[in-house]
Design a protein around this motif. Sequence first.
Motif, PDB file in Angstrom:
ATOM      1  N   UNK A 163       2.444  14.747   2.457  1.00  0.00           N
ATOM      2  CA  UNK A 163       1.617  13.934   1.420  1.00  0.00           C
ATOM      3  C   UNK A 163       0.952  12.498   2.111  1.00  0.00           C
ATOM      4  N   UNK A 164      -0.327  12.317   2.068  1.00  0.00           N
ATOM      5  CA  UNK A 164      -0.554  10.821   2.706  1.00  0.00           C
ATOM      6  C   UNK A 164      -0.363   9.705   1.673  1.00  0.00           C
ATOM      7  N   UNK A 165       0.292   8.495   2.685  1.00  0.00           N
ATOM      8  CA  UNK A 165       0.521   7.435   1.735  1.00  0.00           C
ATOM      9  C   UNK A 165       0.451   6.322   3.194  1.00  0.00           C
ATOM     10  N   UNK A 166       0.098   5.094   2.653  1.00  0.00           N
ATOM     11  CA  UNK A 166       0.126   3.988   3.711  1.00  0.00           C
ATOM     12  C   UNK A 166       0.558   2.545   2.976  1.00  0.00           C
ATOM     13  N   UNK A 167       1.416   1.938   3.853  1.00  0.00           N
ATOM     14  CA  UNK A 167       1.848   0.655   3.475  1.00  0.00           C
ATOM     15  C   UNK A 167       0.549  -0.405   3.810  1.00  0.00           C
ATOM     16  N   UNK A 168      -0.128  -0.887   3.101  1.00  0.00           N
ATOM     17  CA  UNK A 168      -1.159  -2.222   3.054  1.00  0.00           C
ATOM     18  C   UNK A 168      -0.581  -3.561   2.376  1.00  0.00           C
ATOM     19  N   UNK A 169      -0.356  -4.609   3.056  1.00  0.00           N
ATOM     20  CA  UNK A 169      -0.324  -5.832   2.535  1.00  0.00           C
ATOM     21  C   UNK A 169      -1.287  -6.248   1.486  1.00  0.00           C
ATOM     22  N   UNK A 170      -2.482  -5.662   1.436  1.00  0.00           N
ATOM     23  CA  UNK A 170      -3.291  -5.915   0.455  1.00  0.00           C
ATOM     24  C   UNK A 170      -2.710  -5.479  -0.954  1.00  0.00           C
ATOM     25  N   UNK A 220      -4.379   4.435  -0.601  1.00  0.00           N
ATOM     26  CA  UNK A 220      -4.760   3.971   0.693  1.00  0.00           C
ATOM     27  C   UNK A 220      -4.492   5.126   1.723  1.00  0.00           C
ATOM     28  N   UNK A 221      -3.217   5.776   1.503  1.00  0.00           N
ATOM     29  CA  UNK A 221      -3.123   6.941   2.555  1.00  0.00           C
ATOM     30  C   UNK A 221      -4.064   8.338   2.432  1.00  0.00           C
ATOM     31  N   UNK A 222      -4.784   8.284   1.156  1.00  0.00           N
ATOM     32  CA  UNK A 222      -5.809   9.488   1.099  1.00  0.00           C
ATOM     33  C   UNK A 222      -6.878   8.955   1.839  1.00  0.00           C
ATOM     34  N   UNK A 233       2.293   0.117  -7.426  1.00  0.00           N
ATOM     35  CA  UNK A 233       2.369  -0.071  -5.919  1.00  0.00           C
ATOM     36  C   UNK A 233       2.150   1.363  -5.156  1.00  0.00           C
ATOM     37  N   UNK A 234       2.812   2.245  -5.839  1.00  0.00           N
ATOM     38  CA  UNK A 234       2.821   3.629  -5.116  1.00  0.00           C
ATOM     39  C   UNK A 234       1.666   4.342  -5.467  1.00  0.00           C
ATOM     40  N   UNK A 235       0.990   4.200  -6.510  1.00  0.00           N
ATOM     41  CA  UNK A 235      -0.290   4.786  -6.707  1.00  0.00           C
ATOM     42  C   UNK A 235      -1.401   4.020  -5.778  1.00  0.00           C
ATOM     43  N   UNK A 236      -1.150   2.688  -5.453  1.00  0.00           N
ATOM     44  CA  UNK A 236      -2.279   2.104  -4.488  1.00  0.00           C
ATOM     45  C   UNK A 236      -2.029   2.592  -3.253  1.00  0.00           C
ATOM     46  N   UNK A 237      -0.746   2.762  -2.935  1.00  0.00           N
ATOM     47  CA  UNK A 237      -0.485   3.289  -1.658  1.00  0.00           C
ATOM     48  C   UNK A 237      -0.836   4.543  -1.140  1.00  0.00           C
TER      49      UNK A 237
END
Length: 398
Positions: free
Chosen positions: A359-366, A47-49, A40-44
């Motif tokens: 450091x860029x990171x984003x929360x996505x329900x996907x 997504x942030x990048x 989950x953290x890697x995907x987030x």
Amino acid sequence: MRFPLYIAQRYLKSKSGNNIINIVTILACMGVIAGTMALFIVLSVFSGIKDYSLSILDTNTPDIRITPNQGKSFLVDTNFINTLANSPDSITYTKVLEERAFFKNKDKEAIAFIKGVDSLFNKVTPVDSSIMVGEWFSNNSTNSCVAGFRLTRELDLNVYTDRLLTYVPKAGKGYITDPKNAFKNINPQVIGVISNQNQEDNKYVYVPISLSQELLNKQANEVSYIDIKVHAKNSKNTLNYLKNKLTNYSVSKREELNSSFYKILNSEKLIAYLVSLLVVVMVLSNTSGTIIMVIVDKKKDIKTLVNMGAPLKKVRRIFAIYGFLLNLAGMFIGLIFGIGLVFLQLNFELIMITPSIAYPIAFEWQNVTVVCCTIVIFGALASLLASGRISDKFIKRR
């Protein structure tokens, strides 16, 4: 189904008489928690990048661009303007005239692009927000320019004091008899320097569109392309409308203008997911080992169930559900921790790239959906494979 589920829940909640089984079960659950968090953290992070990279593109890439199918420029007539005015969504459009040019300052020379823009340009693509020195030229300016940072260094330009001599070849046919008359030039005042992380901006010198039309000997309504900003959440309706109405033009959306960039971002995220998936598969294989150990530990119970008339298929289902519930518990706990870490980074910026950029990171329900599907599918497969070890031969063996 209720009987296997009931027994599986009892096995999961109750402690085994063998402490090794208890320890291995806890370790297997912790492995699923760690694997879920990591995925989950890697995907987030990716997504942030992606969001951070796309935010850079927003400063110089429009939602929609209209270019001619033939030639390098076209005339913006009344019919064309009426077509834009009748678009289904509210839009802002800007006229741009662009061409390669030769630039000179004192003894330094460079080849880049001159970009003539109108007064609405920065409402469509807010390049003026990237001004690092000086200012953007005013709407009534006729002989000013704003240069990219790299070009400014190459030509050793000084804001407000230097003029940037700009040449383009004159249009025409035949041989050049006098080199002095082969080029047309302008000499605008440098009043600003642009600097951002998009290297495309470094190759441009921005001038008022009237000045570029004078330099390139173009008509007042002649442009290279039209850039459009759509004031709606989705530009699909406007894009389809323009494609249907402007059949003699090429209408491209932002993703098409930066197709290679989008492909790179998506490929990087896919590769990161596949690498993390290998870790998850290894973790879930440990779960399979745990289920097999529990099966061996519960061999007497299995014999009792079979002697009482329980079908072998239902006995296998008990341990398949046991493994599935174990993975499900680890997945939910891992997601809670993973989501918590993502929100901590978003709100408190625990990890920084520079003193001013987190450091860029984003929360996505996907991403939550992808993680859940991955753990559920591969966890179910691992559980089914492990429970398949129960056979008549295994039950009869002493």
